[in-house]
Design a protein around this motif. Structure first.
Motif, short mmCIF file in Angstrom:
data_model
loop_
_atom_site.label_atom_id
_atom_site.label_comp_id
_atom_site.label_asym_id
_atom_site.label_seq_id
_atom_site.Cartn_x
_atom_site.Cartn_y
_atom_site.Cartn_z
N SER A 96 -1.02 52.87 12.05
CA SER A 96 -1.65 52.46 13.12
C SER A 96 -0.74 51.02 13.51
O SER A 96 -0.55 51.13 15.00
CB SER A 96 -3.12 52.31 13.18
N LEU A 97 -0.74 50.27 12.73
CA LEU A 97 -0.12 49.03 13.12
C LEU A 97 1.27 49.06 13.40
O LEU A 97 1.61 48.47 14.30
CB LEU A 97 -0.22 47.88 11.85
N SER A 98 2.08 49.76 12.57
CA SER A 98 3.34 50.15 12.96
C SER A 98 3.59 50.90 14.42
O SER A 98 4.39 50.52 15.30
CB SER A 98 4.18 50.96 11.80
N TYR A 99 2.90 51.77 14.65
CA TYR A 99 2.67 52.53 15.74
C TYR A 99 2.50 51.53 16.98
O TYR A 99 3.15 51.51 17.88
CB TYR A 99 1.86 53.70 16.11
N PHE A 100 1.56 50.47 17.00
CA PHE A 100 1.21 49.51 17.88
C PHE A 100 2.37 48.72 18.12
O PHE A 100 2.54 48.43 19.58
CB PHE A 100 -0.10 48.70 17.59
N PHE A 101 2.76 48.17 17.20
CA PHE A 101 4.04 47.38 17.32
C PHE A 101 5.14 48.03 18.12
O PHE A 101 5.96 47.39 19.07
CB PHE A 101 4.57 46.70 16.12
N TYR A 102 5.45 49.25 17.57
CA TYR A 102 6.62 50.14 18.29
C TYR A 102 6.46 50.33 19.82
O TYR A 102 7.28 50.37 20.24
CB TYR A 102 6.76 51.22 17.34
N SER A 103 5.11 50.72 19.95
CA SER A 103 4.75 50.92 21.40
C SER A 103 4.77 49.66 22.16
O SER A 103 5.25 49.86 23.50
CB SER A 103 3.23 51.63 21.36
N LYS A 104 4.56 48.44 21.74
CA LYS A 104 4.91 47.34 22.58
C LYS A 104 6.22 46.90 22.81
O LYS A 104 6.54 46.44 23.70
CB LYS A 104 4.26 46.27 21.90
N GLY A 105 7.12 47.39 21.90
CA GLY A 105 8.52 47.19 21.99
C GLY A 105 9.02 45.71 21.82
O GLY A 105 8.28 45.01 21.62
N GLY A 106 10.22 45.28 22.45
CA GLY A 106 10.79 44.09 22.48
C GLY A 106 10.54 43.39 21.16
O GLY A 106 11.20 43.85 20.22
N LEU A 107 10.07 42.20 21.11
CA LEU A 107 10.05 41.27 20.04
C LEU A 107 9.18 41.93 18.52
O LEU A 107 9.68 41.62 17.48
CB LEU A 107 9.38 39.95 20.18
N LEU A 108 8.35 42.91 19.06
CA LEU A 108 7.65 43.70 17.90
C LEU A 108 8.28 44.90 17.14
O LEU A 108 7.97 45.07 16.25
CB LEU A 108 6.17 43.74 18.41
N GLU A 109 9.08 45.27 17.93
CA GLU A 109 9.80 46.45 17.34
C GLU A 109 10.32 46.37 16.01
O GLU A 109 10.09 47.31 15.34
CB GLU A 109 10.90 46.83 18.38
N PRO A 110 11.02 45.25 15.37
CA PRO A 110 11.67 45.17 14.24
C PRO A 110 10.50 45.21 13.23
O PRO A 110 10.87 45.66 12.08
CB PRO A 110 12.50 43.73 14.33
N THR A 111 9.46 44.53 13.42
CA THR A 111 8.44 44.50 12.55
C THR A 111 7.73 45.77 12.24
O THR A 111 7.21 46.18 11.28
CB THR A 111 7.31 43.36 12.92
N ALA A 112 7.52 46.52 13.59
CA ALA A 112 7.11 47.91 13.48
C ALA A 112 8.11 48.73 12.42
O ALA A 112 7.48 49.28 11.71
CB ALA A 112 7.45 48.32 14.86
N PHE A 113 9.32 48.54 12.19
CA PHE A 113 10.17 49.09 11.28
C PHE A 113 9.82 48.67 9.83
O PHE A 113 9.95 49.61 8.77
CB PHE A 113 11.71 49.04 11.59
N LEU A 114 9.64 47.32 9.95
CA LEU A 114 9.26 46.76 8.68
C LEU A 114 8.09 47.37 7.98
O LEU A 114 7.86 47.78 6.68
CB LEU A 114 9.07 45.24 8.67
N ILE A 115 7.10 47.61 8.67
CA ILE A 115 5.86 48.29 8.30
C ILE A 115 6.04 49.71 7.97
O ILE A 115 5.42 50.01 7.02
CB ILE A 115 4.54 48.01 9.22
N ALA A 116 6.77 50.44 8.78
CA ALA A 116 7.27 51.74 8.52
C ALA A 116 7.66 51.89 7.21
O ALA A 116 7.51 52.81 6.33
CB ALA A 116 8.14 52.35 9.51
N ILE A 117 8.35 51.12 6.67
CA ILE A 117 9.32 51.05 5.21
C ILE A 117 8.21 51.07 4.34
O ILE A 117 8.21 51.74 3.23
CB ILE A 117 10.22 49.64 5.15
#
Length: 208
Positions: A96-117
């Motif tokens: 849920s956190l990864s999706y939230f960051f990914y949906s916001k995009g921009g500066l948050l997208e790389p961290t979304a991928f970190l959480i996905a890992i």
């Protein structure tokens, strides 16, 4: 004394704290690669607080709740059969956190991928735990070590040299602590390290 130190390290280096530690390390030593240099101090404080809430506070509360309802026999989940369900529910917080960051995009997208890992790492532990009590401590720390090492190579982040050495040292100390506490066998720790390195390296190569 040795047991007390080992137990302290197991708490401080618990898997639920690893996402927070990872982001803090990258913020300090490689802020450009993950866009952290563009955060204001206030916005980063909110950002890291959200990460800590979803990846540490919620999973910890979950385990205490499951223990109080007798769904798990103890908060350390010493019963291997109880681990998969805890890992699966915990992965839900991460997803849920990864999706939230990914949906916001921009500066948050790389961290979304970190959480996905880390989601992949947790789901693998859930699967493996059906047959073997793999060390989640070793796997989580090995994963953030692998992420830092791969970022160091991929983005030529020379400042990560010392953190990587420190993480290697901590991984050895933590592994020894888990053996001293009798929480895992050497095989279980080795499997955890291998899985953590595997998910950390491949995830960083293909997602970042």
């Amino acid at each position: 004394m040795q047991l007390k130190v080992s137990k302290f390290l197991s708490y401080v280096l618990h898997p639920v704290f690893m996402p927070t530690y990872l982001v803090l390390i990258l913020k300090v030593f490689a802020p450009l690669s993950l866009f952290y240099s563009f955060f204001t101090l206030k916005s980063f404080a909110v950002f890291i607080s959200i990460i800590f809430l979803y990846t540490a506070v919620f999973p910890i509360l979950l385990v205490f709740w499951l223990n109080n309802t007798k769904s798990v026999s103890d908060i350390e989940m010493s019963n291997t059969k109880e681990r998969p369900k805890v890992y699966l529910i915990t992965s839900g917080f991460f997803i849920s956190l990864s999706y939230f960051f990914y949906s916001k995009g921009g500066l948050l997208e790389p961290t979304a991928f970190l959480i996905a890992i880390m989601v992949v790492n947790i789901l693998g532990l859930a699967l493996f735990s059906i047959k073997e009590k793999i060390s989640a401590h070793a796997s989580a720390l090995a994963c953030i070590l692998a992420v830092n090492f791969t970022v160091y190579i991929k983005f030529v982040e020379q400042n990560l040299y010392l953190p990587i050495l420190g993480l290697v040292l901590l991984l050895g100390i933590l592994s020894s602590s888990r053996l001293i506490l009798g929480a895992h066998t050497l095989k279980q720790i080795a499997l955890g390290i291998v899985w953590g390195l595997f998910t950390g390296v491949l995830g960083t190569i293909y997602l970042l």
